[in-house]
Design a protein around this motif. Sequence first.
Motif, PDB file in Angstrom:
ATOM      1  N   ALA A   1       0.803  -1.217   0.000  1.00  0.00           N
ATOM      2  CA  ALA A   1       0.000   0.000   0.000  1.00  0.00           C
ATOM      3  C   ALA A   1       0.841   1.274   0.000  1.00  0.00           C
ATOM      4  CB  ALA A   1      -0.955  -0.020   1.193  1.00  0.00           C
ATOM      5  N   ALA A   2       2.139   1.152  -0.171  1.00  0.00           N
ATOM      6  CA  ALA A   2       2.983   2.342  -0.282  1.00  0.00           C
ATOM      7  C   ALA A   2       3.947   2.167  -1.441  1.00  0.00           C
ATOM      8  CB  ALA A   2       3.775   2.571   0.996  1.00  0.00           C
ATOM      9  N   GLN A   3       4.128   3.241  -2.188  1.00  0.00           N
ATOM     10  CA  GLN A   3       5.196   3.226  -3.199  1.00  0.00           C
ATOM     11  C   GLN A   3       6.244   4.242  -2.761  1.00  0.00           C
ATOM     12  OE1 GLN A   3       4.324   3.007  -7.421  1.00  0.00           O
ATOM     13  NE2 GLN A   3       2.406   1.965  -7.002  1.00  0.00           N
ATOM     14  N   CYS A   4       6.018   5.535  -3.021  1.00  0.00           N
ATOM     15  CA  CYS A   4       6.984   6.513  -2.519  1.00  0.00           C
ATOM     16  C   CYS A   4       6.840   6.656  -1.014  1.00  0.00           C
ATOM     17  CB  CYS A   4       6.813   7.861  -3.206  1.00  0.00           C
ATOM     18  SG  CYS A   4       5.414   8.815  -2.594  1.00  0.00           S
ATOM     19  N   GLY A   5       5.657   6.368  -0.476  1.00  0.00           N
ATOM     20  CA  GLY A   5       5.453   6.400   0.966  1.00  0.00           C
ATOM     21  C   GLY A   5       5.100   7.761   1.530  1.00  0.00           C
ATOM     22  N   PHE A   6       5.010   8.770   0.691  1.00  0.00           N
ATOM     23  CA  PHE A   6       4.796  10.113   1.239  1.00  0.00           C
ATOM     24  C   PHE A   6       3.406  10.275   1.849  1.00  0.00           C
ATOM     25  CE2 PHE A   6       4.667  14.757   1.370  1.00  0.00           C
ATOM     26  CZ  PHE A   6       5.926  14.991   1.897  1.00  0.00           C
ATOM     27  N   CYS A   7       2.409   9.631   1.259  1.00  0.00           N
ATOM     28  CA  CYS A   7       1.052   9.770   1.794  1.00  0.00           C
ATOM     29  C   CYS A   7       0.821   8.851   2.981  1.00  0.00           C
ATOM     30  CB  CYS A   7       0.018   9.448   0.715  1.00  0.00           C
ATOM     31  SG  CYS A   7      -0.005   7.686   0.244  1.00  0.00           S
ATOM     32  N   THR A   8       1.739   7.883   3.183  1.00  0.00           N
ATOM     33  CA  THR A   8       1.490   6.794   4.128  1.00  0.00           C
ATOM     34  C   THR A   8       1.179   7.251   5.558  1.00  0.00           C
ATOM     35  OG1 THR A   8       2.956   5.484   2.721  1.00  0.00           O
ATOM     36  CG2 THR A   8       2.335   4.512   4.828  1.00  0.00           C
ATOM     37  N   ILE A  22      -4.571  12.495  -0.323  1.00  0.00           N
ATOM     38  CA  ILE A  22      -4.231  12.258  -1.724  1.00  0.00           C
ATOM     39  C   ILE A  22      -3.053  11.294  -1.809  1.00  0.00           C
ATOM     40  CG2 ILE A  22      -3.254  13.342  -3.787  1.00  0.00           C
ATOM     41  CD1 ILE A  22      -4.869  15.821  -3.099  1.00  0.00           C
ATOM     42  N   CYS A  23      -3.150  10.347  -2.729  1.00  0.00           N
ATOM     43  CA  CYS A  23      -2.000   9.482  -3.018  1.00  0.00           C
ATOM     44  C   CYS A  23      -1.694   9.575  -4.500  1.00  0.00           C
ATOM     45  CB  CYS A  23      -2.295   8.029  -2.647  1.00  0.00           C
ATOM     46  SG  CYS A  23      -0.952   6.932  -3.162  1.00  0.00           S
ATOM     47  N   ARG A  24      -0.453   9.842  -4.826  1.00  0.00           N
ATOM     48  CA  ARG A  24      -0.041  10.003  -6.209  1.00  0.00           C
ATOM     49  C   ARG A  24       0.312   8.671  -6.852  1.00  0.00           C
ATOM     50  NH1 ARG A  24      -1.057  12.468 -10.638  1.00  0.00           N
ATOM     51  NH2 ARG A  24       0.372  14.100 -11.244  1.00  0.00           N
ATOM     52  N   CYS A  25       0.651   7.684  -6.038  1.00  0.00           N
ATOM     53  CA  CYS A  25       1.288   6.491  -6.605  1.00  0.00           C
ATOM     54  C   CYS A  25       0.410   5.265  -6.728  1.00  0.00           C
ATOM     55  CB  CYS A  25       2.497   6.097  -5.766  1.00  0.00           C
ATOM     56  SG  CYS A  25       3.657   7.423  -5.406  1.00  0.00           S
TER      57      CYS A  25
HETATM   58  S1  FES Z   1       2.576   6.100  -1.998  1.00  0.00           S
HETATM   59 FE1  FES Z   1       3.312   7.857  -3.031  1.00  0.00          FE
HETATM   60  S2  FES Z   1       1.776   9.315  -2.540  1.00  0.00           S
HETATM   61 FE2  FES Z   1       0.921   7.480  -1.786  1.00  0.00          FE
END
Ligand code: FES
Lengths: 347, 160
Positions: free
Chosen positions: B98-105, B135-138
């Motif tokens: 459930a995370a890619q870049c992890g910024f929204c996590t 918001i999640c971008r990934c």
């Molecule tokens: S994992 Fe990149 S913004 Fe949600």
Amino acid sequence: MARHEGRGMASVNYPIGMNLGGDPSQALIHSNPDGKFTVALSAIDLGQGMKQVSRQIAAETLGVPVEDVYVDTADSDTGPHDMGSFASRGTHRMGNAIIVAAREARGVLLEAAAEELEVNAADLVTDGRGNIHVRGAPSRSITVKATAQAAQFKQGKTIAGRGIFLIPLSAVDAETGEMNPNTAFAHACLVADVSVDDETGEVEVLRMTSAYELGRVINPRMVEQQLVGGAWMGISHALYETPEPYYPNPEHGPRDFNEYLMPGPGDIAPYHVTVLERPAPDGPFGGKGPGEMCANPVLPAVANAVYNAVGVRVDELPITPEKILRGIKANGGVKPGPRRGGPVNWR
Amino acid sequence: MAKLPVQFRLNGSDRATFVDPASNLLDTLRRGLGDFGPKYGCGQGTCGVCTVLVDGEPQLACLTLAVSCEGRQIETTSGMADGPNLHPLQGAFMDHFAAQCGFCTPGMLTAARALLAKNPQPSRDEVVEAISGNICRCTGYEPIIAAILAAANAPGARRA
Ligand code: FES
Ligand code: FES
């Protein structure tokens, strides 16, 4: 008012990487005295999973557990040269460079182990669990850790390897203009079903169905993650995102991310992906890469679906309600296209 | 301008600091107290990455005045794991990619934590509603929704 359903499709042949200056990537690998390996790269992982895939490729080639490989990225001051993380090139370019580096490092590792075991390096195999033993004689073994320590403290050897991947330059044929800029193409086809409201101009993506051919899938969960996340971004590009001024004048346009539209968790469409594996002859373990093409076909498929639904051909993104309503007006009403094929039946 | 003292409980520990009267909670947590769990995304209340729990309620730290938190309980993702044991939501986020870049996590985890504390068996629509300010971008949200639904069915998901 009425809602009109339409279906559109698009396919993509995606060239992996580019061939400007050979599109090189370099990798350096060395062992640490604890028998673990560090892979140094200069390309970066933004969350797409490059570190994990690099780690798997390195571990598989070295013959050591994946937990024993650490991938260090993103310092272009101290790392080996790389063109960067773009054009879906990571798995293919860096993966190939890592294989070359890991083969060299593995060679030194086996030589160091051979010296300790007093055997010929050509007779040694790794078990992928941190041990090296004589082929056919598992009891005559040494751990990777003990080998790394012997190399470091006794033999004075660096267990290390260098790798580069470079595409051979393809000259342009003066007669035909023909050249071969790419060595690997990934392929996909995507079908989008939409519903268009002829009063508000609003488009709802009802569902999407796709098939992706990506070479060998090195990490299936990460491929799925990319494809699902990227399709969302495709919808976002197709229907929402724009820095352009809004009607009627630029002052009504977005000034910051507050007013920059993107679909939220309530706007996602059910999506079914089928992944086909056709290992690429020049890919690392046959891998190509899902990268950008996870979003690409969504845009034309949605545009085609809108055309199929109401007969409006929008050729500038994003496909906003305003453009659709103007199109319907210009056409003198809704002109739905032919419906082909039955319902997509995957749910 | 004179600084004002403020004291609150942060992830179970008493913390005190001095803030400008106009400082927001996000800045106070990150720069003042070194808790980098909540992220700075938009600073305008639209992205949700700065979400923290104030007395159990999800709040956007970028829009919360630090002085208004006097005497309150603040919880961030930094306090979610119990030593080496991840919170069930954190484990579910890992299991579901459930995370890619992890910024929204951090914001997603906090919004989900607030939801499960109130509604241990949410429907998919209720999960979507709970994270609709984030918001999640990934990821395309799907793995995040799946992770929260899975955590709701796991033992210990309601652990505060
Ligand atoms: S994992 Fe990149 S913004 Fe949600
Ligand atoms: S930083 Fe607070 S909502 Fe974006």
